[in-house]
Design an enzyme around this catalytic site. Sequence first.
Site, mmCIF file in Angstrom:
data_model
loop_
_atom_site.group_PDB
_atom_site.id
_atom_site.type_symbol
_atom_site.label_atom_id
_atom_site.label_comp_id
_atom_site.label_asym_id
_atom_site.label_seq_id
_atom_site.Cartn_x
_atom_site.Cartn_y
_atom_site.Cartn_z
ATOM 1 C CB ILE A 77 -8.320 0.718 -4.429
ATOM 2 C CG1 ILE A 77 -6.839 0.978 -4.776
ATOM 3 C CG2 ILE A 77 -9.011 -0.118 -5.499
ATOM 4 C CD1 ILE A 77 -6.578 1.743 -6.040
ATOM 5 C CE1 TYR A 102 -3.641 -2.345 5.219
ATOM 6 C CE2 TYR A 102 -2.901 -0.129 4.673
ATOM 7 C CZ TYR A 102 -3.457 -1.336 4.292
ATOM 8 O OH TYR A 102 -3.821 -1.540 2.980
ATOM 9 C CB SER A 149 -0.848 0.022 1.272
ATOM 10 O OG SER A 149 -1.433 1.303 1.443
HETATM 11 P P1 NAP Z 1 -11.154 -6.344 1.187
HETATM 12 O O1 NAP Z 1 -12.170 -5.844 0.237
HETATM 13 O O2 NAP Z 1 -11.375 -6.196 2.651
HETATM 14 O O3 NAP Z 1 -10.851 -7.899 0.850
HETATM 15 C C1 NAP Z 1 -9.863 -8.569 1.577
HETATM 16 C C2 NAP Z 1 -9.709 -9.972 1.037
HETATM 17 O O4 NAP Z 1 -8.674 -10.618 1.797
HETATM 18 C C3 NAP Z 1 -10.958 -10.830 1.198
HETATM 19 O O5 NAP Z 1 -11.057 -11.706 0.096
HETATM 20 C C4 NAP Z 1 -10.667 -11.607 2.489
HETATM 21 O O6 NAP Z 1 -11.314 -12.880 2.560
HETATM 22 C C5 NAP Z 1 -9.190 -11.821 2.355
HETATM 23 N N1 NAP Z 1 -8.547 -12.092 3.622
HETATM 24 C C6 NAP Z 1 -8.462 -11.309 4.722
HETATM 25 N N2 NAP Z 1 -7.766 -11.916 5.683
HETATM 26 C C7 NAP Z 1 -7.410 -13.128 5.186
HETATM 27 C C8 NAP Z 1 -6.661 -14.219 5.690
HETATM 28 N N3 NAP Z 1 -6.156 -14.213 6.929
HETATM 29 N N4 NAP Z 1 -6.484 -15.297 4.905
HETATM 30 C C9 NAP Z 1 -6.984 -15.334 3.648
HETATM 31 N N5 NAP Z 1 -7.696 -14.336 3.112
HETATM 32 C C10 NAP Z 1 -7.902 -13.247 3.869
HETATM 33 O O7 NAP Z 1 -9.734 -5.659 0.918
HETATM 34 P P2 NAP Z 1 -9.165 -4.943 -0.404
HETATM 35 O O8 NAP Z 1 -9.463 -3.505 -0.304
HETATM 36 O O9 NAP Z 1 -9.563 -5.697 -1.607
HETATM 37 O O10 NAP Z 1 -7.599 -5.130 -0.156
HETATM 38 C C11 NAP Z 1 -6.850 -6.162 -0.778
HETATM 39 C C12 NAP Z 1 -5.370 -5.873 -0.540
HETATM 40 O O11 NAP Z 1 -5.046 -4.599 -1.087
HETATM 41 C C13 NAP Z 1 -4.994 -5.807 0.943
HETATM 42 O O12 NAP Z 1 -3.711 -6.355 1.137
HETATM 43 C C14 NAP Z 1 -4.978 -4.314 1.221
HETATM 44 O O13 NAP Z 1 -4.156 -3.978 2.306
HETATM 45 C C15 NAP Z 1 -4.444 -3.784 -0.098
HETATM 46 N N6 NAP Z 1 -4.771 -2.379 -0.335
HETATM 47 C C16 NAP Z 1 -6.058 -1.959 -0.462
HETATM 48 C C17 NAP Z 1 -6.303 -0.599 -0.695
HETATM 49 C C18 NAP Z 1 -7.690 -0.050 -0.856
HETATM 50 O O14 NAP Z 1 -7.823 1.188 -0.990
HETATM 51 N N7 NAP Z 1 -8.741 -0.856 -0.871
HETATM 52 C C19 NAP Z 1 -5.244 0.300 -0.793
HETATM 53 C C20 NAP Z 1 -3.947 -0.168 -0.658
HETATM 54 C C21 NAP Z 1 -3.722 -1.520 -0.447
HETATM 55 P P3 NAP Z 1 -12.620 -13.086 3.500
HETATM 56 O O15 NAP Z 1 -13.697 -12.280 2.874
HETATM 57 O O16 NAP Z 1 -12.916 -14.538 3.434
HETATM 58 O O17 NAP Z 1 -12.221 -12.591 4.860
#
Ligand code: NAP
Length: 248
Positions: A189, A156, A143
């Site tokens: 995002i 984080y 991130s």
């Molecule tokens: P999200 O919508 O909350 O989805 C998270 C995903 O990770 C879900 O599929 C969840 O599965 C899975 N997950 C969580 N803990 C887990 C574990 N212990 N083992 C296996 N799967 C697990 O998050 P997102 O926004 O798509 O983020 C995805 C990645 O991008 C993350 O690493 C986040 O830090 C990074 N990121 C996101 C943003 C943003 O703005 N959204 C920005 C920078 C970086 P379940 O539903 O089964 O829990």
Amino acid sequence: MGLLDGKVALITGGSRGIGAALVRRFADEGAAVAFTYRSSAHQADALVRAIEQAGGRARAYQSDAASYAQAEQLIQTVYGDWERVDVLVNNAGITDDTLLLRMKEEQWDRVVQTNLKSVFNLTRHIARNMMKARSGSMINISSIVGLTGNPGQANYAASKAGIFGFTKSIAKELGSRGIRCNAVAPGFIETEMTDQLDEKVREAYLQNIPLKRMGSADEVADLCVFLGSDRSTYITGQVISVCGGLSD
Ligand code: NAP
């Protein structure tokens, strides 16, 4: 012809958000996709069905990325099912935000284990297989908060900054075996993770983003498709932001 024709990809946290976009885009580009989830079984099953209906190949695996033992079992199962993995995307991640003086030890441990230790777990268990194949592309989703820091997100930000050092080290360790390892740093995002932010924080972010909008999960997935493909064979050890200019 897809950019990932003939490849097998393993994506952690593929049931929702950026992970689900990765699963769809990788399948669209011809990859067979194995993906994990922790608890969203219905969403994972629906995603597999949608991909199969569109003529693609995907399978979902329940596996906690924070668990070293479960990661080992997962890699064995996925290699049993698909025989190879060409692209690993470490995407699973969580937030548990609060200011330092209110942060409990469990909040620190849970976030660091899920976001950073998970990357070690999967990489550690897949490395030997990729070394035997003398090829592989590893993509770690970090991130921009790991680059910039953010009040209320010390756990984080630390977990995401740790991914940078890990990625660069693995690129140096495994480059001679034909394995590439890069980090992707998304900005702001649109997913369920960012839906939780309050309106004032969201407005403040948008003002600071040169492109004046949030990014989409597909825009992150497009970079990962490139990094997983043979169009990026001389790129390793890099941190690449997808942030509308926010981190500059
Ligand atoms: P999200 O919508 O909350 O989805 C998270 C995903 O990770 C879900 O599929 C969840 O599965 C899975 N997950 C969580 N803990 C887990 C574990 N212990 N083992 C296996 N799967 C697990 O998050 P997102 O926004 O798509 O983020 C995805 C990645 O991008 C993350 O690493 C986040 O830090 C990074 N990121 C996101 C943003 C943003 O703005 N959204 C920005 C920078 C970086 P379940 O539903 O089964 O829990």
